[in-house]
Write an enzyme that holds these catalytic residues in place. Structure first.
Site, short mmCIF file in Angstrom:
data_model
loop_
_atom_site.label_atom_id
_atom_site.label_comp_id
_atom_site.label_asym_id
_atom_site.label_seq_id
_atom_site.Cartn_x
_atom_site.Cartn_y
_atom_site.Cartn_z
N CYS A 147 52.94 34.31 63.29
CA CYS A 147 52.88 34.72 61.89
C CYS A 147 54.03 34.10 61.10
O CYS A 147 55.19 34.29 61.44
CB CYS A 147 52.93 36.24 61.79
SG CYS A 147 53.04 36.81 60.09
N HIS A 167 51.58 41.55 52.73
CA HIS A 167 52.16 40.68 51.71
C HIS A 167 51.26 40.62 50.49
O HIS A 167 50.08 40.95 50.55
CB HIS A 167 52.37 39.27 52.25
CG HIS A 167 51.09 38.48 52.41
ND1 HIS A 167 50.15 38.74 53.39
CD2 HIS A 167 50.57 37.45 51.67
CE1 HIS A 167 49.14 37.91 53.26
NE2 HIS A 167 49.35 37.13 52.23
N GLN A 196 50.99 38.33 46.46
CA GLN A 196 51.26 37.01 45.88
C GLN A 196 51.60 37.15 44.40
O GLN A 196 51.28 38.15 43.77
CB GLN A 196 50.04 36.10 46.02
CG GLN A 196 49.60 35.88 47.46
CD GLN A 196 48.41 34.94 47.52
OE1 GLN A 196 48.51 33.77 47.17
NE2 GLN A 196 47.28 35.46 47.95
ZN LIG Z 1 53.91 38.90 60.65
#
Ligand SMILES: [Zn+2]
Length: 368
Positions: free
Chosen positions: A70, A188, A190
């Site tokens: 990752c 996450h 953006q």
């Molecule tokens: Zn990760």
């Protein structure tokens, strides 16, 4: 909020946001990384008057890597990710495969003389916001101070990106879930800094300006007052924020979250509004996760969603009210709402969940 600015091996900027003042983030990016050739162009659709971004170089971007590879996890045990530190709280960096690239003007010449062929360099910027170092976490798993840190990072990026000369609008958003097309599982979001005002924003501003012209009042203030007065679509009310399902919701489950005081963008929120936001937003996300049972009954359910901050452009658009739109494409367990002929072909939405029923289910999805 404590911020540390640094650069990655290929020159891209990276920022650490920490809760504790004086946190040292001095890890160096040790990867042999050549600057990526990123260029982007925007073309104006002469029929619809909407800009389309052409970023043909993005086809090589990282697609669903295994967890051990990752790029958003901290760099540990000799493995180097996009974030050189061995740990972090919130980290933001320039996307290596951006849809909008700040140096596009060096490669793309503007064509403004032919109204049927208007083309400009896509001089914007795309950033990745890592919400947490834990690969298996989700925004809904964050505690309130961590969610507040993300809000502060979004706000700081709005300030900084708005200062770039070509940027017209800053858009903070999160896509969550494979069903939405997320290519990285790590929690996450953006940020896109657009060199134009996207058409949806422009349409909202046009509607608000027309409302001002005909009533003398602000559209969003009238809308919020009306929704607060009728409980059937309300989902959550705080002292400073209100969440409701919109009257004409497009998606099976859709909630709009507004500060009660109209502000144009994230930078205009005051301390009391910032302090209350994390609790309400986390509550909403957790309600979304409770809407549907997990497929195998054991794993925590992760309702796929899109969470989108709407804020006024850098210049003008003062009638627009900052708000967050959160929606899922899941309409029933195991069933997704696909944008097919009617929606994709004509942008005319059909939903088979009534907004009032959706609000009732979201109210019922309270913590046990
Ligand atoms: Zn990760």
């Amino acid at each position: 909020m404590h911020k540390t600015a640094t650069t990655l091996a290929d020159g891209r900027e990276l920022f650490y946001y920490d809760r504790t003042a004086g946190t040292v983030r001095d890890a160096v990016d040790e990867r042999p990384l050549e600057p990526a050739a990123s260029l982007s162009e925007i073309r104006l659709d002469p029929v619809l008057g909407e800009w389309v971004t052409v970023a043909a170089h993005r086809q090589q971007r990282t697609y669903r890597p295994p967890a051990g590879e990752c790029p958003l996890c901290p760099s540990r045990d000799g493995r180097h990710s996009e974030i050189p530190a061995a740990d972090y709280e919130v980290a933001v960096f320039e996307n290596r495969f951006p849809s909008l690239a700040p140096d596009s003007a060096a490669h793309v010449a503007a064509h403004d003389d032919d109204p049927l062929r208007t083309l400009r360099p896509g001089n914007g910027r795309c950033e990745v916001v890592c919400f947490a170092p834990d690969h298996d976490a989700s925004f809904a798993d964050l505690d309130e101070p961590s969610a507040r840190l993300v809000l502060d990072a979004w706000t700081d990026r709005t300030v900084e990106l708005s200062a770039l000369p070509d940027v017209r609008q800053v858009y903070c958003f999160e896509n969550r879930g494979e069903e939405i097309g997320v290519t990285l599982a790590h929690p996450h979001g953006q940020i896109y800094a657009f060199p134009f005002v996207p058409s949806r924003t422009a349409r909202m501003i046009n509607r608000a300006e027309a409302h001002r012209a005909s009533t003398g009042r602000n559209l969003f203030e009238d809308l919020l007052a009306a929704e607060r007065a009728t409980p059937e679509r309300l989902v959550l009310q705080g002292e400073h924020w209100t969440a409701f399902v919109p009257f004409a919701a497009r998606w099976p489950y859709e909630v709009h979250l507004y500060p009660n005081r109209r502000v144009r963008d994230l930078t205009a929120l005051d301390e009391a509004e910032r302090a209350e936001f994390p609790g309400l937003y986390l509550d909403l996300l957790r309600r979304f996760d409770r809407l549907f049972p997990a497929p195998d009954g054991a794993a925590p359910n992760r309702t796929p969603y899109i969470s989108a901050w709407h804020q006024a452009p850098k210049d003008g658009g003062d009638e627009l009210a900052l708000h967050l739109e959160l929606f899922t494409i899941r309409r029933a367990p195991g069933k997704l709402k696909y944008l097919a002929g009617v929606e994709s072909g004509l942008d005319a939405f059909v939903t088979d969940v009534s907004p009032e029923a959706a609000a009732e289910r979201l109210r019922a999805a309270a913590p046990h």
